[in-house]
Design a protein around this motif. Structure first.
Motif, short mmCIF file in Angstrom:
data_model
loop_
_atom_site.label_atom_id
_atom_site.label_comp_id
_atom_site.label_asym_id
_atom_site.label_seq_id
_atom_site.Cartn_x
_atom_site.Cartn_y
_atom_site.Cartn_z
N MET A 1 0.81 -1.20 0.00
CA MET A 1 0.00 0.00 0.00
C MET A 1 0.85 1.27 0.00
SD MET A 1 -3.13 -0.95 -0.26
CE MET A 1 -3.80 0.68 -0.20
N LEU A 2 2.00 1.23 0.63
CA LEU A 2 2.80 2.45 0.73
C LEU A 2 3.20 3.03 -0.63
CD1 LEU A 2 5.05 1.92 3.87
CD2 LEU A 2 2.96 3.24 3.65
N PRO A 3 3.64 2.21 -1.60
CA PRO A 3 3.98 2.79 -2.90
C PRO A 3 2.79 3.48 -3.57
CG PRO A 3 4.93 0.60 -2.71
CD PRO A 3 4.01 0.79 -1.53
N GLU A 4 1.61 2.88 -3.47
CA GLU A 4 0.42 3.50 -4.07
C GLU A 4 0.03 4.78 -3.34
OE1 GLU A 4 -1.19 2.78 -6.96
OE2 GLU A 4 0.54 1.45 -7.18
N ALA A 5 0.06 4.74 -2.01
CA ALA A 5 -0.26 5.92 -1.23
C ALA A 5 0.74 7.04 -1.52
CB ALA A 5 -0.27 5.58 0.26
N SER A 6 2.00 6.68 -1.63
CA SER A 6 3.03 7.66 -1.93
C SER A 6 2.76 8.36 -3.27
CB SER A 6 4.40 6.98 -1.95
OG SER A 6 5.42 7.92 -2.17
N LYS A 7 2.38 7.58 -4.28
CA LYS A 7 2.05 8.16 -5.59
C LYS A 7 0.88 9.14 -5.49
CE LYS A 7 3.24 4.00 -8.18
NZ LYS A 7 2.67 2.91 -8.99
N THR A 8 -0.11 8.78 -4.71
CA THR A 8 -1.29 9.63 -4.56
C THR A 8 -0.93 10.95 -3.89
OG1 THR A 8 -2.74 7.71 -4.44
CG2 THR A 8 -3.60 9.79 -3.57
N PHE A 9 -0.19 10.88 -2.79
CA PHE A 9 0.20 12.11 -2.10
C PHE A 9 1.10 12.97 -2.97
CE2 PHE A 9 -1.00 9.74 1.80
CZ PHE A 9 -1.88 10.67 2.32
N GLU A 10 1.98 12.34 -3.70
CA GLU A 10 2.88 13.07 -4.60
C GLU A 10 2.09 13.77 -5.69
OE1 GLU A 10 6.59 11.81 -7.33
OE2 GLU A 10 6.61 11.05 -5.26
N ALA A 11 1.14 13.07 -6.30
CA ALA A 11 0.33 13.64 -7.37
C ALA A 11 -0.49 14.83 -6.88
CB ALA A 11 -0.60 12.58 -7.97
N ASP A 16 5.17 16.36 1.03
CA ASP A 16 6.01 17.01 2.04
C ASP A 16 5.27 17.21 3.36
OD1 ASP A 16 4.32 18.92 0.85
OD2 ASP A 16 5.70 20.56 1.32
N ARG A 17 3.96 16.90 3.40
CA ARG A 17 3.15 17.09 4.61
C ARG A 17 2.78 15.78 5.30
NH1 ARG A 17 -1.86 20.50 2.92
NH2 ARG A 17 -2.26 20.22 5.13
N VAL A 18 3.21 14.65 4.72
CA VAL A 18 2.77 13.35 5.21
C VAL A 18 3.96 12.42 5.36
CG1 VAL A 18 1.36 11.33 4.64
CG2 VAL A 18 0.55 13.61 4.05
N GLU A 19 3.96 11.65 6.42
CA GLU A 19 4.94 10.58 6.57
C GLU A 19 4.17 9.27 6.55
OE1 GLU A 19 8.13 8.72 9.77
OE2 GLU A 19 7.13 10.60 10.24
N LEU A 20 4.47 8.43 5.59
CA LEU A 20 3.81 7.14 5.48
C LEU A 20 4.61 6.09 6.23
CD1 LEU A 20 2.90 7.32 1.68
CD2 LEU A 20 1.43 7.80 3.64
N VAL A 21 3.92 5.32 7.07
CA VAL A 21 4.59 4.34 7.92
C VAL A 21 3.82 3.02 7.84
CG1 VAL A 21 5.29 3.79 10.28
CG2 VAL A 21 5.31 6.18 9.50
N ALA A 22 4.51 1.94 7.58
CA ALA A 22 3.88 0.62 7.57
C ALA A 22 3.78 0.10 8.99
CB ALA A 22 4.70 -0.34 6.72
N GLY A 23 2.78 -0.71 9.25
CA GLY A 23 2.66 -1.28 10.58
C GLY A 23 1.35 -2.00 10.78
N ASP A 24 1.11 -2.40 12.01
CA ASP A 24 -0.10 -3.09 12.41
C ASP A 24 -0.73 -2.29 13.55
OD1 ASP A 24 -2.03 -4.75 13.55
OD2 ASP A 24 -0.78 -6.54 13.48
N PHE A 25 -1.84 -1.62 13.29
CA PHE A 25 -2.42 -0.75 14.31
C PHE A 25 -3.06 -1.51 15.48
CE2 PHE A 25 -6.47 0.38 11.59
CZ PHE A 25 -6.98 -0.90 11.74
N PHE A 26 -3.05 -2.83 15.43
CA PHE A 26 -3.45 -3.61 16.60
C PHE A 26 -2.27 -3.84 17.54
CE2 PHE A 26 -6.95 -4.88 13.78
CZ PHE A 26 -8.02 -4.63 14.63
#
Length: 127
Positions: A1-11, A16-26
């Motif tokens: 998901m991170l590569p796709e999310a990164s493309k969206t934020f970049e587009a 520059d306003r978001v830090e994407l972090v992988a993880g398990d919110f549980f």
């Protein structure tokens, strides 16, 4: 998901306003000023929802929960249709404002105000 999310934020010029972090919110969440969760907790039963809210509570920031909330009364409402759909598809259900408040309270939050966003969504603040 991170590569796709990164493309969206970049587009959108927001990278520059978001830090994407992988993880398990549980398990754990990174530090933040607030945690926004939209349209996913109704997929979980009460125990799992409380578990998730507990992880967020231990992180120490307010929670902004955006989800379907069933209003009182028998008038037609989107959430009542969605409630039946959730029971059939996911074996889960939508919740009333009081039921959401009880879940966040069980995890150690203090529920704040509820803001109706539209017919489908409401936002519950929890501190």
């Amino acid at each position: 998901m991170l590569p796709e999310a990164s493309k969206t934020f970049e587009a959108e010029g927001l990278s520059d306003r978001v830090e994407l972090v992988a993880g398990d919110f549980f398990v754990e969440v990174p530090p933040g000023d607030a945690y926004l969760i939209k349209s996913c907790v109704h997929n979980f039963g009460d125990e799992r929802a409380i578990e998730l809210f507990g992880v967020l509570r231990r992180a120490g920031a307010p929670l902004l929960l955006v989800d379907t909330m069933i209003p009182a009364g028998n008038e037609p409402h989107y959430s009542k249709f969605d409630d039946v759909e959730m029971m059939v598809i996911a074996g889960r259900n939508d919740r009333t404002e009081a039921e959401w408040a009880a879940l966040v309270t069980a995890a150690g939050f203090e529920p704040g105000r509820v803001v109706r966003c539209d017919e489908r969504f409401s936002l519950l603040e929890a501190f």
